[in-house]
Design a protein around this motif. Structure first.
Motif, PDB file in Angstrom:
ATOM      1  N   VAL A  74       0.706   4.137  -2.511  1.00 13.96           N
ATOM      2  CA  VAL A  74       0.300   5.656  -2.089  1.00 13.96           C
ATOM      3  C   VAL A  74       1.262   6.666  -2.723  1.00 13.96           C
ATOM      4  CG1 VAL A  74      -0.065   7.007  -0.275  1.00 13.96           C
ATOM      5  CG2 VAL A  74      -1.416   4.699  -0.382  1.00 13.96           C
ATOM      6  N   ARG A  82      -7.148   8.021  -0.020  1.00 14.54           N
ATOM      7  CA  ARG A  82      -7.678   6.657   0.281  1.00 14.54           C
ATOM      8  C   ARG A  82      -8.651   6.048  -0.824  1.00 14.54           C
ATOM      9  NH1 ARG A  82      -8.681   7.986   4.982  1.00 14.54           N
ATOM     10  NH2 ARG A  82     -10.729   8.322   4.787  1.00 14.54           N
ATOM     11  N   TRP A 113       0.626   9.683   8.294  1.00 16.99           N
ATOM     12  CA  TRP A 113      -0.426   8.623   7.983  1.00 16.99           C
ATOM     13  C   TRP A 113       0.517   7.058   7.928  1.00 16.99           C
ATOM     14  CZ3 TRP A 113      -2.074  10.780   2.577  1.00 16.99           C
ATOM     15  CH2 TRP A 113      -2.588  12.096   2.535  1.00 16.99           C
ATOM     16  N   THR A 119      -0.370   3.492   6.227  1.00 15.71           N
ATOM     17  CA  THR A 119      -0.727   2.880   5.189  1.00 15.71           C
ATOM     18  C   THR A 119      -0.723   1.227   5.345  1.00 15.71           C
ATOM     19  OG1 THR A 119       1.227   2.665   3.824  1.00 15.71           O
ATOM     20  CG2 THR A 119      -0.326   4.609   3.678  1.00 15.71           C
ATOM     21  N   ASN A 120      -1.761   0.690   4.886  1.00 17.54           N
ATOM     22  CA  ASN A 120      -1.835  -0.811   4.784  1.00 17.54           C
ATOM     23  C   ASN A 120      -2.770  -1.355   3.743  1.00 17.54           C
ATOM     24  OD1 ASN A 120      -4.082  -1.517   6.228  1.00 17.54           O
ATOM     25  ND2 ASN A 120      -2.916  -1.982   8.142  1.00 17.54           N
ATOM     26  N   ALA A 180       0.825  -1.317  -0.073  1.00 18.83           N
ATOM     27  CA  ALA A 180       0.073   0.066  -0.077  1.00 18.83           C
ATOM     28  C   ALA A 180       0.900   1.264   0.112  1.00 18.83           C
ATOM     29  CB  ALA A 180      -0.942   0.109   1.290  1.00 18.83           C
ATOM     30  N   GLU A 181       2.041   1.236   0.752  1.00 19.42           N
ATOM     31  CA  GLU A 181       2.716   2.474   0.864  1.00 19.42           C
ATOM     32  C   GLU A 181       3.422   2.588  -0.573  1.00 19.42           C
ATOM     33  OE1 GLU A 181       7.429   2.873   1.567  1.00 19.42           O
ATOM     34  OE2 GLU A 181       6.298   1.671   3.212  1.00 19.42           O
ATOM     35  N   GLY A 209      -5.948   1.150   3.805  1.00 18.93           N
ATOM     36  CA  GLY A 209      -5.849   2.201   2.938  1.00 18.93           C
ATOM     37  C   GLY A 209      -4.759   3.158   3.753  1.00 18.93           C
ATOM     38  N   ILE A 210      -5.421   4.294   3.909  1.00 16.69           N
ATOM     39  CA  ILE A 210      -4.527   5.394   4.399  1.00 16.69           C
ATOM     40  C   ILE A 210      -5.226   5.666   5.994  1.00 16.69           C
ATOM     41  CG2 ILE A 210      -4.099   7.964   4.583  1.00 16.69           C
ATOM     42  CD1 ILE A 210      -3.670   7.463   1.575  1.00 16.69           C
TER      43      ILE A 210
END
Length: 305
Positions: free
Chosen positions: A231, A290, A259, A261-262, A227-228, A266-267
């Motif tokens: 994003v 997100r 923030w 993230t995963n 996710a990082e 999401g965020i």
């Protein structure tokens, strides 16, 4: 069954190339995943029966398989099955979701690879891997939770393990870190590496923000989140400056917002660390990115069909 967990007698899992009821899965007490946590996993999200960013997770899993010598000795290597086309994995997971009545709303998917039953010290080549895919309903944070943001507690006794860069089944450290935060009334744990660098949270990556600028941790003793990466790519598309830096506790004051993230949340904006509020949450931007993250994930899923 939509939105509700099936009972163990009705829940279906994917186990070693077959869809079977959970109650029919047999795991040997000598399986090294059970004995030592000798294996890997990936957790991803599905929305309305569509698994998100499957290729990202399968690629990371395949890389870890090679590093940890999880290719089967028989030549039918785990890496070969893991490098199947993304649409194969997407179809497999979509079928599992359908068999469990999880075609509406969010769901949590977990892919598990264990070294199985094999003797020897170190990391012996497995004779036959144990492979599982699990699916269950997932309740994401509420809009109020996202707007309020989470709180972090610094883990004061311990640091990320040498295997932090892999999604290892040996996960007790992170469960302990999360419990330490919960016992203090916080949402998540802030974890450092052995050299005093900020690494990650118990369940996600951190992005440090100023206006138009993002910094991620350069610590080698952390998991680089799927996710990082997504994003950060969205930031770059919008012209943000993105850097990787060594970060210590003293550096936190440099940033306006933080923030987590995963793949599941999401965020999530962070509102405080150890009781100290952060200057800003960038709530509206967090919500926009997100939504874009999950929308792109759904588009990515359709593209692998």
């Amino acid at each position: 069954m939509n939105g509700e967990a099936a009972s163990p007698t009705r829940r279906i899992v994917w186990w070693n190339d077959r869809f079977v009821p959970e109650k029919d899965v047999r795991l040997s007490p000598f399986d090294r995943g059970f004995l030592f946590g000798d294996g890997l996993f990936e957790t991803l999200r599905a929305d309305d029966g569509r698994p998100l960013y499957v290729a990202d997770h399968v690629q990371r899993l395949g890389e870890a398989v090679r590093h940890l010598r999880l290719e089967e000795a028989s030549g039918e290597s785990a890496s070969r099955s893991l490098l199947e086309a993304p649409w194969v994995w997407r179809d497999r997971i979509a079928k599992l979701l359908a068999r469990n009545g999880l075609q509406r709303g969010p769901a949590r998917i977990k892919i598990i690879i264990s070294r199985g039953v094999v003797s020897g010290l170190g990391l012996p080549r497995p004779a036959a891997l144990t492979r599982l895919i699990l699916a269950e309903p997932y309740m994401p944070p509420s809009l109020e939770d996202y707007a309020r943001g989470w709180t972090l507690r610094t883990l004061r006794h311990g640091w990320t393990p040498p295997t932090a860069c892999f999604k290892s089944l040996s996960y007790l450290f992170y469960l302990w870190a999360r419990q330490d935060a919960a016992d203090a009334g916080c949402d998540e744990s802030l974890v450092y590496d052995k050299d005093g660098r900020i690494a990650e949270t118990a369940t996600g990556s951190l992005v440090f923000l100023n206006e138009g600028r993002c910094v991620v941790s350069a610590s080698p003793h952390r998991l680089k989140g799927t996710a990082e990466a997504r994003v950060v790519a969205l930031f770059r598309d919008d012209g943000w400056i993105v850097k990787e830096e060594d970060l210590s506790a003293e550096n936190l004051a440099r940033f306006d917002a933080l923030w987590m993230t995963n793949a599941l949340v999401g965020i999530m904006p962070i509102r405080a660390i150890d009781g100290r509020p952060l200057p800003r949450l960038f709530r509206s931007r967090a919500a926009r990115y997100r939504d874009l993250f999950f929308r792109r994930g759904a588009e990515n899923s359709l593209a692998t069909m």
